[in-house]
Design a protein around this motif. Structure first.
Motif, mmCIF file in Angstrom:
data_model
loop_
_atom_site.group_PDB
_atom_site.id
_atom_site.type_symbol
_atom_site.label_atom_id
_atom_site.label_comp_id
_atom_site.label_asym_id
_atom_site.label_seq_id
_atom_site.Cartn_x
_atom_site.Cartn_y
_atom_site.Cartn_z
ATOM 1 N N THR A 83 0.836 -1.194 0.000
ATOM 2 C CA THR A 83 0.000 0.000 0.000
ATOM 3 C C THR A 83 0.878 1.253 0.000
ATOM 4 O OG1 THR A 83 -0.116 -0.018 2.409
ATOM 5 C CG2 THR A 83 -1.867 -1.176 1.215
ATOM 6 N N ILE A 84 0.258 2.382 -0.272
ATOM 7 C CA ILE A 84 0.988 3.651 -0.279
ATOM 8 C C ILE A 84 0.350 4.596 0.734
ATOM 9 C CG2 ILE A 84 1.596 3.405 -2.720
ATOM 10 C CD1 ILE A 84 -0.546 5.541 -3.302
ATOM 11 N N SER A 85 1.121 5.586 1.142
ATOM 12 C CA SER A 85 0.624 6.607 2.056
ATOM 13 C C SER A 85 0.503 7.923 1.295
ATOM 14 C CB SER A 85 1.577 6.762 3.243
ATOM 15 O OG SER A 85 1.151 7.800 4.092
ATOM 16 N N THR A 86 -0.710 8.475 1.257
ATOM 17 C CA THR A 86 -0.954 9.709 0.519
ATOM 18 C C THR A 86 -2.035 10.523 1.221
ATOM 19 O OG1 THR A 86 -1.767 10.623 -1.571
ATOM 20 C CG2 THR A 86 -2.532 8.423 -0.976
ATOM 21 N N PRO A 87 -1.900 11.851 1.231
ATOM 22 C CA PRO A 87 -2.939 12.693 1.843
ATOM 23 C C PRO A 87 -4.133 12.948 0.927
ATOM 24 C CG PRO A 87 -1.136 14.053 1.080
ATOM 25 C CD PRO A 87 -0.727 12.642 0.809
ATOM 26 N N ILE A 88 -4.043 12.532 -0.333
ATOM 27 C CA ILE A 88 -5.113 12.787 -1.295
ATOM 28 C C ILE A 88 -6.202 11.735 -1.127
ATOM 29 C CG2 ILE A 88 -5.667 13.052 -3.742
ATOM 30 C CD1 ILE A 88 -2.747 13.836 -4.189
ATOM 31 N N LEU A 89 -7.419 12.180 -0.876
ATOM 32 C CA LEU A 89 -8.525 11.286 -0.553
ATOM 33 C C LEU A 89 -8.826 10.313 -1.690
ATOM 34 C CD1 LEU A 89 -10.817 10.444 1.347
ATOM 35 C CD2 LEU A 89 -12.228 12.263 0.328
ATOM 36 N N GLU A 90 -8.836 10.802 -2.942
ATOM 37 C CA GLU A 90 -9.177 9.929 -4.072
ATOM 38 C C GLU A 90 -8.170 8.788 -4.215
ATOM 39 O OE1 GLU A 90 -11.137 13.790 -4.704
ATOM 40 O OE2 GLU A 90 -9.105 13.166 -4.132
ATOM 41 N N PHE A 91 -6.884 9.092 -4.017
ATOM 42 C CA PHE A 91 -5.873 8.049 -4.119
ATOM 43 C C PHE A 91 -5.939 7.095 -2.924
ATOM 44 C CE2 PHE A 91 -3.191 11.109 -6.839
ATOM 45 C CZ PHE A 91 -3.794 10.635 -7.983
ATOM 46 N N GLN A 92 -6.341 7.588 -1.770
ATOM 47 C CA GLN A 92 -6.547 6.710 -0.613
ATOM 48 C C GLN A 92 -7.651 5.690 -0.905
ATOM 49 O OE1 GLN A 92 -7.346 9.138 2.807
ATOM 50 N NE2 GLN A 92 -5.284 10.008 2.897
ATOM 51 N N GLU A 93 -8.762 6.178 -1.492
ATOM 52 C CA GLU A 93 -9.860 5.279 -1.821
ATOM 53 C C GLU A 93 -9.434 4.255 -2.876
ATOM 54 O OE1 GLU A 93 -12.998 7.820 -3.035
ATOM 55 O OE2 GLU A 93 -13.498 8.491 -0.985
ATOM 56 N N LEU A 94 -8.694 4.714 -3.899
ATOM 57 C CA LEU A 94 -8.205 3.804 -4.928
ATOM 58 C C LEU A 94 -7.256 2.772 -4.329
ATOM 59 C CD1 LEU A 94 -7.966 3.012 -7.919
ATOM 60 C CD2 LEU A 94 -6.146 4.715 -8.152
ATOM 61 N N ASN A 95 -6.380 3.211 -3.450
ATOM 62 C CA ASN A 95 -5.432 2.309 -2.808
ATOM 63 C C ASN A 95 -6.160 1.247 -1.982
ATOM 64 O OD1 ASN A 95 -2.668 1.581 -1.975
ATOM 65 N ND2 ASN A 95 -3.339 2.276 0.032
#
Length: 425
Positions: A182-194
């Motif tokens: 998994t990746i760590s990102t503050p962007i909500l859309e990428f969190q949902e995709l992840n």
């Protein structure tokens, strides 16, 4: 084309045409107001012409003064119509031709009516327009370039999590125990995709393990009773206590179980190919594989009095040695089995393709021979052989095709799928 490139292209096109339209409108507007100023100046000069006539008693007024050119033409009837327009004139002071603006109207002088044309140069006003335009457009262009650079850097940084997601998906392998990273990102859309990819990977791995376990267990459980049946049948066939009718029945049973064993092995092989379970890939020398295959089938070749013609180039491919051995051996086995006594087999290996060409009494085959469980009427196989070969070639980025040339059957493995098989000799 990448999404980022497409986005930048659209942004550049919109910015370019927007700047072109705004610059054109600004230039037209500025030119309009400057023309108005010149027209007012020409009206003032017209008043001076009249003053020369009435106050200074000079008629007509001088034709050249204050950087102006004045032309007179005496007429019979006075017409007080003022016409303003652009023109080109020869400037007598500068001795060059310049763009200009003129006023054409009628005036009453002491000796009668005249049509007077007052011409003044527009060079200075045009220079002013261009200077003002450049002073405004150049900073706008610089600002646009700065915005593009900032946008590029910002978009690249914003899309870094997406690129990392792609890399993680590409490196994800069901055959390895390592879970999806998994990746760590503050962007909500990428969190949902992840999170969605993580859930899918867990489900896919779970389903894959269940299918793999089922396939292995089913194959193992089927092989054991089949081996026992074959052994028992073999023992009974060697017995001298059976009559002819019982022996024929046992022979049919033995053939049926043998076919069932081959079918089980073929299905298991297809599953392994589909799921990349055939071991690590390596650089394989195809010429060496073919030479080994010729040695392996030497007795069958001599037994059927077949002639093997070879035309080899040194070719190496990257793939599974086990699968490539299966492909070469099956192509060779088909060329022998479907040949006639005293026939020939031609094997051509080049950097473009591997071709097995054999003589045969059988008619031309159709494209359905590569379908699973498709076989001829007289065939005793499982109907999976050519399907397995096509699957192997596809897994290695190759293409397996069939052609019928001058009564010979040709199976062609093209290493470069964009090359047409018909262009290969």
């Amino acid at each position: 084309m990448k999404l980022f490139t497409q986005y930048n292209r659209v942004l550049l096109l919109i910015g370019f045409f927007g700047l072109l339209v705004i610059g054109s409108l600004f230039y037209q507007t500025l030119s309009y107001y400057l023309n108005k100023q010149i027209d007012n100046y020409l009206l003032e000069e017209l008043l001076e012409v009249q003053d020369y006539d009435h106050k200074m008693n000079i008629h007509p007024a001088p034709i050249l003064f204050k950087d102006l050119v004045i032309e007179y033409r005496k007429v019979e009837k006075f017409r007080n119509i003022k016409i303003f327009a652009d023109t080109v004139f020869f400037n007598p002071k500068k001795q060059i031709t310049e763009s200009a603006r003129y006023l054409k109207t009628g005036v009453k002088l002491q000796d009668g009516p005249y049509n007077v044309t007052i011409i003044t140069s527009k060079v200075e006003s045009q220079n002013q327009v261009m200077t003002i335009l450049l002073v405004i457009i150049i900073p706008v262009l610089v600002l646009l370039l700065i915005l593009l650079v900032i946008n590029r850097l910002l978009m690249r940084r914003l899309w870094d999590p997406f690129r990392q997601l792609l890399e993680n998906i590409k490196s994800f392998n069901l055959n390895k125990e390592r879970p999806y990273e998994t990746i760590s990102t503050p962007i909500l859309e990428f969190q949902e995709l992840n999170n969605a990819i993580l859930d899918i990977s867990l489900k896919v791995r779970s389903d894959f393990q269940e299918i793999k376990l089922f396939t292995e267990n089913a194959s193992h459980e089927m092989m054991t009773p089949l081996a026992v049946i074959n052994a028992k049948l073999d023992t009974l066939l060697q017995s001298n206590t059976l009559g002819k009718e019982e022996s024929d029945t046992l022979i049919d049973l033995y053939r049926a179980t043998s076919r069932l064993t081959k079918l089980n092995q073929s299905l298991l092989l297809l599953v392994k190919i589909d799921n990349d379970l055939m071991g690590e890939k390596e650089t394989v020398d195809l010429m060496e594989l073919i030479e080994d295959s010729i040695v392996y089938f030497r007795e069958l070749i001599q037994e059927r009095d077949l002639t093997v013609f070879k035309n080899f180039q040194a070719v190496s491919v990257f793939g599974s040695r086990q699968l490539l051995e299966i492909m070469v051996n099956n192509l060779f086995s088909n060329a022998i089995r479907h040949n006639y006594e005293g026939g020939s087999i031609s094997i051509i290996l080049s950097h473009e393709a591997l071709i097995f060409r054999n003589t045969s009494n059988q008619p031309e085959l159709d494209e359905s021979v590569f379908d699973r469980f498709s076989k001829g009427r007289d065939s005793e196989g499982t109907g999976l052989g050519l399907s397995i070969l096509r699957q192997i070639s596809s897994k290695h980025g190759m293409r397996l095709t069939y052609e019928f040339k001058r009564g010979d059957h040709c199976f062609i493995v093209t290493f470069k799928p964009e090359v047409s098989p018909g262009s290969l000799k």
